[in-house]
Design a protein around this motif. Structure first.
Motif, PDB file in Angstrom:
ATOM      1  N   ARG A   5       0.841  -1.195   0.000  1.00  0.00           N
ATOM      2  CA  ARG A   5       0.000   0.000   0.000  1.00  0.00           C
ATOM      3  C   ARG A   5       0.882   1.253   0.000  1.00  0.00           C
ATOM      4  NH1 ARG A   5      -1.634   2.791   4.562  1.00  0.00           N
ATOM      5  NH2 ARG A   5      -0.899   1.027   5.828  1.00  0.00           N
ATOM      6  N   TYR A   6       0.553   2.167  -0.891  1.00  0.00           N
ATOM      7  CA  TYR A   6       1.179   3.484  -0.925  1.00  0.00           C
ATOM      8  C   TYR A   6       0.199   4.526  -0.406  1.00  0.00           C
ATOM      9  CZ  TYR A   6       4.582   1.587  -4.364  1.00  0.00           C
ATOM     10  OH  TYR A   6       5.550   0.859  -5.019  1.00  0.00           O
ATOM     11  N   SER A   7       0.718   5.546   0.267  1.00  0.00           N
ATOM     12  CA  SER A   7      -0.087   6.732   0.548  1.00  0.00           C
ATOM     13  C   SER A   7       0.292   7.802  -0.473  1.00  0.00           C
ATOM     14  CB  SER A   7       0.138   7.234   1.971  1.00  0.00           C
ATOM     15  OG  SER A   7       1.487   7.633   2.168  1.00  0.00           O
ATOM     16  N   LEU A   8      -0.695   8.529  -0.944  1.00  0.00           N
ATOM     17  CA  LEU A   8      -0.503   9.554  -1.966  1.00  0.00           C
ATOM     18  C   LEU A   8      -0.878  10.913  -1.382  1.00  0.00           C
ATOM     19  CD1 LEU A   8      -2.240   7.659  -4.928  1.00  0.00           C
ATOM     20  CD2 LEU A   8       0.165   7.549  -4.233  1.00  0.00           C
ATOM     21  N   HIS A  14       1.318  18.804   0.646  1.00  0.00           N
ATOM     22  CA  HIS A  14       1.172  17.564   1.410  1.00  0.00           C
ATOM     23  C   HIS A  14      -0.278  17.230   1.768  1.00  0.00           C
ATOM     24  CE1 HIS A  14       5.517  17.399   1.707  1.00  0.00           C
ATOM     25  NE2 HIS A  14       5.523  18.651   2.160  1.00  0.00           N
ATOM     26  N   THR A  15      -1.217  17.774   1.034  1.00  0.00           N
ATOM     27  CA  THR A  15      -2.617  17.404   1.237  1.00  0.00           C
ATOM     28  C   THR A  15      -2.816  15.930   0.904  1.00  0.00           C
ATOM     29  OG1 THR A  15      -3.364  19.628   0.658  1.00  0.00           O
ATOM     30  CG2 THR A  15      -5.001  17.853   0.526  1.00  0.00           C
ATOM     31  N   PRO A  16      -3.410  15.138   1.792  1.00  0.00           N
ATOM     32  CA  PRO A  16      -3.637  13.715   1.487  1.00  0.00           C
ATOM     33  C   PRO A  16      -4.561  13.539   0.272  1.00  0.00           C
ATOM     34  CG  PRO A  16      -3.909  14.144   3.836  1.00  0.00           C
ATOM     35  CD  PRO A  16      -3.838  15.481   3.163  1.00  0.00           C
ATOM     36  N   LEU A  17      -4.173  12.647  -0.634  1.00  0.00           N
ATOM     37  CA  LEU A  17      -4.962  12.385  -1.823  1.00  0.00           C
ATOM     38  C   LEU A  17      -5.572  10.988  -1.810  1.00  0.00           C
ATOM     39  CD1 LEU A  17      -2.607  13.930  -4.540  1.00  0.00           C
ATOM     40  CD2 LEU A  17      -4.570  14.997  -3.399  1.00  0.00           C
ATOM     41  N   GLY A  18      -5.153  10.143  -0.876  1.00  0.00           N
ATOM     42  CA  GLY A  18      -5.710   8.800  -0.808  1.00  0.00           C
ATOM     43  C   GLY A  18      -4.631   7.749  -0.722  1.00  0.00           C
ATOM     44  N   ILE A 191       4.564  10.412  -2.818  1.00  0.00           N
ATOM     45  CA  ILE A 191       4.380   8.961  -2.681  1.00  0.00           C
ATOM     46  C   ILE A 191       5.179   8.456  -1.492  1.00  0.00           C
ATOM     47  CG2 ILE A 191       4.786   6.703  -3.766  1.00  0.00           C
ATOM     48  CD1 ILE A 191       4.630   8.205  -6.481  1.00  0.00           C
ATOM     49  N   GLU A 192       4.538   7.654  -0.651  1.00  0.00           N
ATOM     50  CA  GLU A 192       5.224   6.993   0.453  1.00  0.00           C
ATOM     51  C   GLU A 192       4.761   5.538   0.514  1.00  0.00           C
ATOM     52  OE1 GLU A 192       7.644   8.061   2.270  1.00  0.00           O
ATOM     53  OE2 GLU A 192       7.605  10.170   1.643  1.00  0.00           O
ATOM     54  N   LEU A 193       5.702   4.630   0.640  1.00  0.00           N
ATOM     55  CA  LEU A 193       5.364   3.215   0.812  1.00  0.00           C
ATOM     56  C   LEU A 193       4.999   2.983   2.275  1.00  0.00           C
ATOM     57  CD1 LEU A 193       5.259   0.334  -0.390  1.00  0.00           C
ATOM     58  CD2 LEU A 193       7.660   0.088   0.285  1.00  0.00           C
ATOM     59  N   GLU A 194       3.753   2.592   2.526  1.00  0.00           N
ATOM     60  CA  GLU A 194       3.267   2.428   3.894  1.00  0.00           C
ATOM     61  C   GLU A 194       3.290   0.973   4.351  1.00  0.00           C
ATOM     62  OE1 GLU A 194       2.759   4.867   5.740  1.00  0.00           O
ATOM     63  OE2 GLU A 194       2.409   6.585   4.423  1.00  0.00           O
ATOM     64  N   ASP A 195       3.136   0.038   3.428  1.00  0.00           N
ATOM     65  CA  ASP A 195       3.051  -1.370   3.808  1.00  0.00           C
ATOM     66  C   ASP A 195       3.516  -2.232   2.639  1.00  0.00           C
ATOM     67  OD1 ASP A 195       2.198  -3.586   5.550  1.00  0.00           O
ATOM     68  OD2 ASP A 195       0.645  -3.889   4.043  1.00  0.00           O
TER      69      ASP A 195
END
Length: 213
Positions: A5-8, A14-18, A191-195
């Motif tokens: 799962r990535y966070s976007l 840095h507004t969360p996009l999903g 993009i950040e790798l969360e899991d």
């Protein structure tokens, strides 16, 4: 077969996009990446099914966002059809370009796989067609990709090689850094790798990238 799962988020404020939930796999004929995206509230936002050949060229692209749908492939450059679900606004496009790009981390892996720049070499120029949500309107852009270096990190299963790329936008002059391990993006703007449930896959030895000259 990596699954995770990535966070976007917006790379500027840095507004969360999903989030993007993905799985991908390498094989003798190339690489396939499948994902679905959700909004910050958890609602379904879109999907991606991308298949590359052994040289990193897009064999098949199926991209959805909102009410729009794009199908594409490498054909006389790259060719695509963009339509709404009912097909009432279908339009075809073709550009002398090397591949596709967009919001998904998959496109970063695809471009790195396509170019395969040598460490320390000058940036390799590439022309891509970008499809951005929510309407997936096509935009042609030119970038340069340079492999700054690689670092090997010990893990419980096997050493993890992380490649650091410097990506430049030839229109704006902006540059940013992308970190990729195998077929997984570890970090990039927005993009950040969360899991990650299993280690990244590694690619077989590739051929050489052919530019348009």
């Amino acid at each position: 077969m990596p699954r995770g799962r990535y966070s976007l988020h917006d790379p500027h404020d840095h507004t969360p996009l999903g989030e993007e939930h993905f799985q991908c796999a390498t094989g003798p004929s190339g690489w396939r990446y499948v994902s679905r995206t959700t909004t910050p509230s958890g609602a379904e936002a879109g999907s991606l099914d991308l298949t590359l050949d052994e040289l990193g060229r897009p064999l098949r692209l199926e991209l959805r966002a909102g009410d729009w749908h794009v199908r594409g492939a490498a054909l006389d450059g790259v060719t695509w059809v963009r339509a709404d679900p009912r097909g009432e606004h279908a339009e075809e496009g073709n550009v002398r370009a090397h591949g596709f790009t967009g919001a998904s981390p998959a496109f970063l892996v695809a471009t790195a796989r396509l170019l395969r720049p040598a460490t320390g070499a000058p940036g390799t120029r590439v022309r891509l067609v970008a499809f951005s949500p929510p309407v997936l309107a096509p935009r042609t852009l030119d970038q340069t990709w340079a492999l700054v270096g690689s670092q090997t990190h010990p893990t419980d299963s096997a050493p993890l090689v992380v490649d650091e790329y410097r990506v430049g936008d030839l229109e704006t002059g902006e540059q940013h850094t992308v970190h990729i391990a195998g077929d997984v993006v570890l970090s990039a703007p927005g993009i950040e790798l969360e899991d990650l449930e299993s280690p990244p896959s590694t690619f077989e030895a590739p051929g050489s990238f052919e530019s348009f000259g």
